[in-house]
Scaffold this motif. Sequence first.
Motif, PDB file in Angstrom:
ATOM      1  N   ASP A 142     -44.819 -43.946   0.975  1.00 45.85           N
ATOM      2  CA  ASP A 142     -45.700 -44.700   1.867  1.00 45.85           C
ATOM      3  C   ASP A 142     -46.915 -43.823   2.196  1.00 45.85           C
ATOM      4  OD1 ASP A 142     -46.944 -45.937   4.028  1.00 45.85           O
ATOM      5  OD2 ASP A 142     -45.178 -45.888   5.305  1.00 45.85           O
ATOM      6  N   SER A 143     -48.096 -44.233   1.806  1.00 43.68           N
ATOM      7  CA  SER A 143     -49.287 -43.399   2.013  1.00 43.68           C
ATOM      8  C   SER A 143     -49.897 -43.561   3.400  1.00 43.68           C
ATOM      9  CB  SER A 143     -50.344 -43.705   0.944  1.00 43.68           C
ATOM     10  OG  SER A 143     -50.810 -45.030   1.056  1.00 43.68           O
ATOM     11  N   GLU A 175     -48.795 -33.943  -1.224  1.00 40.15           N
ATOM     12  CA  GLU A 175     -48.778 -33.059  -0.070  1.00 40.15           C
ATOM     13  C   GLU A 175     -50.213 -32.814   0.371  1.00 40.15           C
ATOM     14  OE1 GLU A 175     -46.895 -28.783   1.318  1.00 40.15           O
ATOM     15  OE2 GLU A 175     -46.202 -29.741  -0.518  1.00 40.15           O
ATOM     16  N   LEU A 176     -50.427 -32.905   1.667  1.00 38.12           N
ATOM     17  CA  LEU A 176     -51.721 -32.613   2.267  1.00 38.12           C
ATOM     18  C   LEU A 176     -51.540 -31.371   3.129  1.00 38.12           C
ATOM     19  CD1 LEU A 176     -52.627 -36.231   3.443  1.00 38.12           C
ATOM     20  CD2 LEU A 176     -53.223 -35.130   1.283  1.00 38.12           C
ATOM     21  N   ASP A 177     -52.071 -30.271   2.655  1.00 34.10           N
ATOM     22  CA  ASP A 177     -51.924 -29.006   3.372  1.00 34.10           C
ATOM     23  C   ASP A 177     -53.150 -28.738   4.230  1.00 34.10           C
ATOM     24  OD1 ASP A 177     -49.459 -28.443   2.190  1.00 34.10           O
ATOM     25  OD2 ASP A 177     -50.410 -27.545   0.448  1.00 34.10           O
ATOM     26  N   THR A 178     -52.929 -28.134   5.361  1.00 27.60           N
ATOM     27  CA  THR A 178     -54.031 -27.744   6.230  1.00 27.60           C
ATOM     28  C   THR A 178     -53.884 -26.294   6.635  1.00 27.60           C
ATOM     29  OG1 THR A 178     -52.899 -28.378   8.264  1.00 27.60           O
ATOM     30  CG2 THR A 178     -54.271 -30.056   7.226  1.00 27.60           C
ATOM     31  N   LEU A 235     -49.393 -50.155  -2.800  1.00 29.60           N
ATOM     32  CA  LEU A 235     -50.387 -49.083  -2.764  1.00 29.60           C
ATOM     33  C   LEU A 235     -51.788 -49.639  -2.515  1.00 29.60           C
ATOM     34  CD1 LEU A 235     -50.635 -46.004  -3.084  1.00 29.60           C
ATOM     35  CD2 LEU A 235     -51.041 -46.401  -5.523  1.00 29.60           C
ATOM     36  N   ALA A 236     -52.116 -50.762  -3.126  1.00 29.81           N
ATOM     37  CA  ALA A 236     -53.424 -51.394  -2.919  1.00 29.81           C
ATOM     38  C   ALA A 236     -53.583 -51.849  -1.475  1.00 29.81           C
ATOM     39  CB  ALA A 236     -53.603 -52.569  -3.870  1.00 29.81           C
ATOM     40  N   GLY A 245     -41.920 -39.864  -3.295  1.00 29.83           N
ATOM     41  CA  GLY A 245     -41.476 -41.151  -3.794  1.00 29.83           C
ATOM     42  C   GLY A 245     -40.515 -40.901  -4.942  1.00 29.83           C
ATOM     43  N   LYS A 246     -39.993 -41.941  -5.559  1.00 29.93           N
ATOM     44  CA  LYS A 246     -39.061 -41.745  -6.666  1.00 29.93           C
ATOM     45  C   LYS A 246     -39.727 -40.986  -7.808  1.00 29.93           C
ATOM     46  CE  LYS A 246     -35.838 -44.232  -9.717  1.00 29.93           C
ATOM     47  NZ  LYS A 246     -35.984 -43.500 -10.921  1.00 29.93           N
TER      48      LYS A 246
END
Length: 81
Positions: free
Chosen positions: A14-15, A32-35, A72-73, A26-27
Amino acid sequence: MTRHKPCYGTMFHDSLHFAVNDDMQGKVFSFELDTAGLARSERSIRTNIAEWDDCIACPEFDHCYKLCMAKLALESAISDK
């Protein structure tokens, strides 16, 4: 009612809901969003080829993939609203 495999529709995480600096799995596809402090420093995506091979061998692949892309859309359309 049609019975689907438990993984049906889960190729992507889930984005809309994610944790920073954590693997969103996801499968098949993960991200990953790193900060570092206040700035986002790195974005990465990964593909699990073994799971992809499992998906394409599945008889439900075509409509499962369509469902994943539709979700996703929609997530993309509402993510910046």
